[in-house]
Design an enzyme around this catalytic site. Structure first.
Site, PDB file in Angstrom:
ATOM      1  CG  HIS A  15      -1.888   1.043   1.335  1.00 59.26           C
ATOM      2  ND1 HIS A  15      -2.046   1.824   2.448  1.00 59.26           N
ATOM      3  CD2 HIS A  15      -2.811   1.486   0.428  1.00 59.26           C
ATOM      4  CE1 HIS A  15      -3.032   2.686   2.243  1.00 59.26           C
ATOM      5  NE2 HIS A  15      -3.504   2.496   1.024  1.00 59.26           N
ATOM      6  CD  GLU A  42      -2.919   2.322  -3.301  1.00 58.88           C
ATOM      7  OE1 GLU A  42      -3.854   3.130  -3.408  1.00 58.88           O
ATOM      8  OE2 GLU A  42      -1.978   2.490  -2.483  1.00 58.88           O
ATOM      9  CG  ASP A  44      -2.880   7.136  -3.299  1.00 61.14           C
ATOM     10  OD1 ASP A  44      -3.905   6.459  -3.471  1.00 61.14           O
ATOM     11  OD2 ASP A  44      -2.146   7.030  -2.286  1.00 61.14           O
ATOM     12  CG  HIS A  57      -3.507   9.498   0.325  1.00 55.23           C
ATOM     13  ND1 HIS A  57      -4.310  10.267   1.151  1.00 55.23           N
ATOM     14  CD2 HIS A  57      -4.165   8.315   0.158  1.00 55.23           C
ATOM     15  CE1 HIS A  57      -5.384   9.581   1.481  1.00 55.23           C
ATOM     16  NE2 HIS A  57      -5.329   8.396   0.889  1.00 55.23           N
ATOM     17  CD  GLU A 117      -6.845   5.372  -4.474  1.00 61.11           C
ATOM     18  OE1 GLU A 117      -6.184   4.683  -3.681  1.00 61.11           O
ATOM     19  OE2 GLU A 117      -7.706   6.204  -4.107  1.00 61.11           O
TER      20      GLU A 117
END
Ligand code: G3P
Ligand code: MG
Length: 247
Positions: A15, A42, A44, A57, A117
């Site tokens: 993450h 993952e 952002d 993020h 993401e």
């Protein structure tokens, strides 16, 4: 049981690239995750004022950099001068917020799979979805394993579908909406990425039976990770890279 879409991804997803071991959404974090055996990451992605895709993020720069204010108010040249590492620990001081291009280059060179993401600055949902999907199609052209695009913003995913229909998509949800199947169908998504608190054997079975994969975020307790994988969840996101990792 419906035929499930291809899922060429590890069940263990690091993450924000490095979980708690490194400053989130940096290249250094991806190196740390890879050193811990992770092959799926993952992170952002949003757009700078001049339209460059980069990793962060939050809507603002304050928590994870030494900058201040809205992330979309600066050009990438200014963002790249910021320190996105010191907030985590002195060993990462000076680590810059990376461009999406730099992260994609590292991932491709090292055969690391990505969950991109789409995390738009407020009001830039469609623009960000289109730009990020276009970049994915470019960076991963000819790749055996495409990145998985995900977002909480359905308008961003709809634009991603429009500009790069062949790129797999996942809808991110906090609480699972009653009409999740219709939403996934409209987006031609391959997966529903759920909050792990909502995961149960019945729900995982129902999502699979409808023909979709399911990934759960964010699991940091090893026992819960084992439980979810035993339920048949296709992947879990974790910040606990030391204890929850590929064998
Ligand atoms: O994509 C899984 C997870 O990252 C979604 O929540 O807030 O950490 O981006 P967040
Ligand atoms: Mg995320």
């Amino acid at each position: 049981m419906s035929c499930l879409p291809a899922w060429p991804y590890s069940p263990y997803i690091a993450h924000r690239n490095g979980g708690h071991l490194a400053p989130e959404n940096t290249l250094a974090a991806m190196r740390v995750g890879a050193a811990h055996g992770f092959t799926m990451f993952e992170f952002d992605v949003k757009l700078s004022r001049d339209g460059i895709a980069f990793l962060l993020h939050d809507d603002t720069l304050d928590r994870c950099t030494d900058g201040h204010g809205p992330a979309g108010a600066l050009d990438f040249g200014q963002i790249a001068q910021l320190d996105a590492g010191s907030w985590h620990s002195a060993g990462f001081a000076g680590e810059p917020p990376p461009s999406f291009a730099a992260i994609a280059r590292f991932a491709r060179a090292n055969d690391l799979a990505c969950n991109v993401e789409i995390k738009p600055c407020p009001g830039q949902e469609a623009e960000t979805g289109a730009a990020v999907a276009q970049l994915c199609a470019h960076f991963w052209q000819d790749a055996a394993v495409p990145p998985l695009l995900s977002s909480f913003q359905e308008s961003a995913l709809a634009e991603a579908r429009r500009v790069a229909p062949h790129m797999p998509r996942a809808l991110l949800v906090d609480a699972i909406p009653a009409d999740w199947a219709q939403r996934l169908a409209a987006l031609e998504a391959v997966a529903l990425n759920i909050n792990h608190r909502d995961a149960s054997a019945e729900r995982v079975q129902a999502i699979h039976a409808a023909g979709y994969r399911v990934a759960a975020w964010t699991i940091n307790e090893p026992g819960r990770a084992r439980e979810l994988l035993a339920l048949g969840v296709d992947a879990i996101f974790t910040d606990n890279l030391a204890e929850i990792r590929p064998a």
